[in-house]
Design a protein around this motif. Structure first.
Motif, PDB file in Angstrom:
ATOM      1  N   GLY A  38       0.812  -1.214   0.000  1.00 43.85           N
ATOM      2  CA  GLY A  38       0.000   0.000   0.000  1.00 43.85           C
ATOM      3  C   GLY A  38       0.844   1.261   0.000  1.00 43.85           C
ATOM      4  O   GLY A  38       0.489   2.265  -0.626  1.00 43.85           O
ATOM      5  N   ASP A  39       1.978   1.219   0.708  1.00 39.91           N
ATOM      6  CA  ASP A  39       2.891   2.363   0.710  1.00 39.91           C
ATOM      7  C   ASP A  39       3.506   2.564  -0.671  1.00 39.91           C
ATOM      8  O   ASP A  39       3.649   3.697  -1.149  1.00 39.91           O
ATOM      9  N   LEU A  40       3.862   1.459  -1.315  1.00 37.26           N
ATOM     10  CA  LEU A  40       4.420   1.533  -2.662  1.00 37.26           C
ATOM     11  C   LEU A  40       3.379   2.080  -3.638  1.00 37.26           C
ATOM     12  O   LEU A  40       3.706   2.853  -4.543  1.00 37.26           O
ATOM     13  N   ARG A  41       2.123   1.706  -3.424  1.00 34.81           N
ATOM     14  CA  ARG A  41       1.060   2.218  -4.294  1.00 34.81           C
ATOM     15  C   ARG A  41       0.919   3.730  -4.160  1.00 34.81           C
ATOM     16  O   ARG A  41       0.715   4.434  -5.156  1.00 34.81           O
ATOM     17  N   ALA A  42       1.030   4.249  -2.930  1.00 23.85           N
ATOM     18  CA  ALA A  42       0.953   5.703  -2.745  1.00 23.85           C
ATOM     19  C   ALA A  42       2.082   6.401  -3.499  1.00 23.85           C
ATOM     20  O   ALA A  42       1.876   7.453  -4.122  1.00 23.85           O
ATOM     21  N   LEU A  43       3.286   5.824  -3.459  1.00 21.58           N
ATOM     22  CA  LEU A  43       4.398   6.392  -4.216  1.00 21.58           C
ATOM     23  C   LEU A  43       4.122   6.337  -5.714  1.00 21.58           C
ATOM     24  O   LEU A  43       4.462   7.267  -6.450  1.00 21.58           O
ATOM     25  N   LEU A  44       3.516   5.253  -6.179  1.00 22.16           N
ATOM     26  CA  LEU A  44       3.175   5.127  -7.595  1.00 22.16           C
ATOM     27  C   LEU A  44       2.166   6.199  -8.000  1.00 22.16           C
ATOM     28  O   LEU A  44       2.300   6.819  -9.063  1.00 22.16           O
ATOM     29  N   VAL A  45       1.164   6.437  -7.167  1.00 22.29           N
ATOM     30  CA  VAL A  45       0.174   7.470  -7.474  1.00 22.29           C
ATOM     31  C   VAL A  45       0.846   8.841  -7.560  1.00 22.29           C
ATOM     32  O   VAL A  45       0.553   9.632  -8.463  1.00 22.29           O
ATOM     33  N   GLY A  46       1.774   9.107  -6.638  1.00 26.51           N
ATOM     34  CA  GLY A  46       2.519  10.353  -6.719  1.00 26.51           C
ATOM     35  C   GLY A  46       3.318  10.470  -7.999  1.00 26.51           C
ATOM     36  O   GLY A  46       3.444  11.556  -8.586  1.00 26.51           O
ATOM     37  N   ASP A  47       3.852   9.352  -8.461  1.00 28.94           N
ATOM     38  CA  ASP A  47       4.627   9.348  -9.699  1.00 28.94           C
ATOM     39  C   ASP A  47       3.740   9.621 -10.908  1.00 28.94           C
ATOM     40  O   ASP A  47       4.099  10.413 -11.796  1.00 28.94           O
ATOM     41  N   VAL A  48       2.574   8.978 -10.963  1.00 32.45           N
ATOM     42  CA  VAL A  48       1.640   9.210 -12.073  1.00 32.45           C
ATOM     43  C   VAL A  48       1.163  10.660 -12.060  1.00 32.45           C
ATOM     44  O   VAL A  48       1.028  11.295 -13.112  1.00 32.45           O
ATOM     45  N   LEU A  49       0.927  11.196 -10.861  1.00 27.86           N
ATOM     46  CA  LEU A  49       0.544  12.602 -10.747  1.00 27.86           C
ATOM     47  C   LEU A  49       1.613  13.509 -11.339  1.00 27.86           C
ATOM     48  O   LEU A  49       1.322  14.408 -12.142  1.00 27.86           O
ATOM     49  N   ALA A  50       2.873  13.262 -10.961  1.00 26.02           N
ATOM     50  CA  ALA A  50       3.966  14.106 -11.452  1.00 26.02           C
ATOM     51  C   ALA A  50       4.098  13.998 -12.961  1.00 26.02           C
ATOM     52  O   ALA A  50       4.267  15.011 -13.657  1.00 26.02           O
ATOM     53  N   ARG A  51       4.030  12.797 -13.495  1.00 31.93           N
ATOM     54  CA  ARG A  51       4.167  12.616 -14.942  1.00 31.93           C
ATOM     55  C   ARG A  51       3.019  13.284 -15.697  1.00 31.93           C
ATOM     56  O   ARG A  51       3.220  13.861 -16.770  1.00 31.93           O
TER      57      ARG A  51
END
Length: 258
Positions: A38-51
């Motif tokens: 779940g923590d990794l998923r939050a980081l992934l969402v942040g990455d998609v947001l930035a991109r």
């Protein structure tokens, strides 16, 4: 871009305080336990947001907030950062503990996997990602064979909904990536063409609403069957959408016949 603010339940526009710069805090982890998917998923969402923001010409500065005492050479934190790197997640610009949050610039948006998280009081928005459960023979932050299969499996769900990962889920995602990469490699040898405008527009419209990548993934599925489109158009559409999805769809270009 808009997200559903977890504190109000309202669909709210993301508004940076500083023109041209969006400050995002990704808040993960709980004191005394290992980091989870779940923590990794939050980081992934942040990455998609930035991109996604970058395609709109908006710079994103991402900070990672972790439990107190986790800012040193902690084995669990290293594992999380290695896993994030394997998923193609851009590293955060800064790392700090929650105790240090009051000394940091105020975030425009906090992304967290913790339902009980208390974000910075003056943060504009809170995005709560859905939990991730796993039914895998060997629990791990990322699969060994193709880590991006996990990225794809997570992107196939709305960011706020729960996800259950199984070995079959990851195997299906890995098989799809193999198929898409082989097709992209074949299309790369054909004359270039313009991306399919309606597919690209619909995909980015989805990303602009709660960072929903599912429209873009459906477009990739459709591109496999769209032999009515020129090879160059199919190729450029794959490449354009992969700028945000970051599934390395061009990985096999130039590696020989498929």
């Amino acid at each position: 871009m808009r997200i559903t603010d977890a504190r109000t339940g309202r669909h709210s526009e993301i508004r940076p305080r500083r023109t041209g710069l969006l400050r995002v805090t990704v808040d993960v982890g709980e004191q005394g336990r290992p980091f989870r998917l779940g923590d990794l998923r939050a980081l992934l969402v942040g990455d998609v947001l930035a991109r996604t923001c970058e395609t709109h010409g908006l710079q994103v500065l991402t900070e990672l907030a972790v439990p107190n005492g986790s800012d040193g050479p902690d084995e669990q934190l290293r594992a999380l950062r290695i896993a994030a790197d394997r998923l193609g997640i851009h590293p955060p610009a800064h790392l700090h503990t929650r105790a240090d949050a009051q000394d940091r610039p105020v975030a425009d948006l906090t992304v967290t996997s913790r339902p009980d998280a208390e974000p910075e009081p003056s943060a504009a928005l809170l995005l709560l990602t859905g939990p991730v459960a796993e039914d895998l023979p060997t629990p791990a932050l990322t699969p060994e064979d193709d880590p991006l299969a996990l990225r794809l499996a997570l992107l196939e769900h709305a960011v706020t909904t729960p996800v259950r990962l199984t070995a079959d889920t990851l195997a299906d995602a890995a098989e799809k990536l193999t198929r898409w990469r082989a097709l992209v490699a074949d299309l790369a040898s054909m004359p270039s063409g313009a991306p399919e405008a309606d597919m690209v527009q619909a995909s980015f419209d989805g990303l602009d609403e709660d960072l929903d990548a599912r429209v873009a993934l459906r477009a990739l599925d459709a591109l496999e069957a769209r032999t009515d489109l020129s090879p160059g158009t199919r190729f450029e559409t794959f490449v354009r959408l992969d700028q945000v999805l970051a599934l390395e769809l061009g990985r096999d270009i130039g590696r020989g016949p498929h």
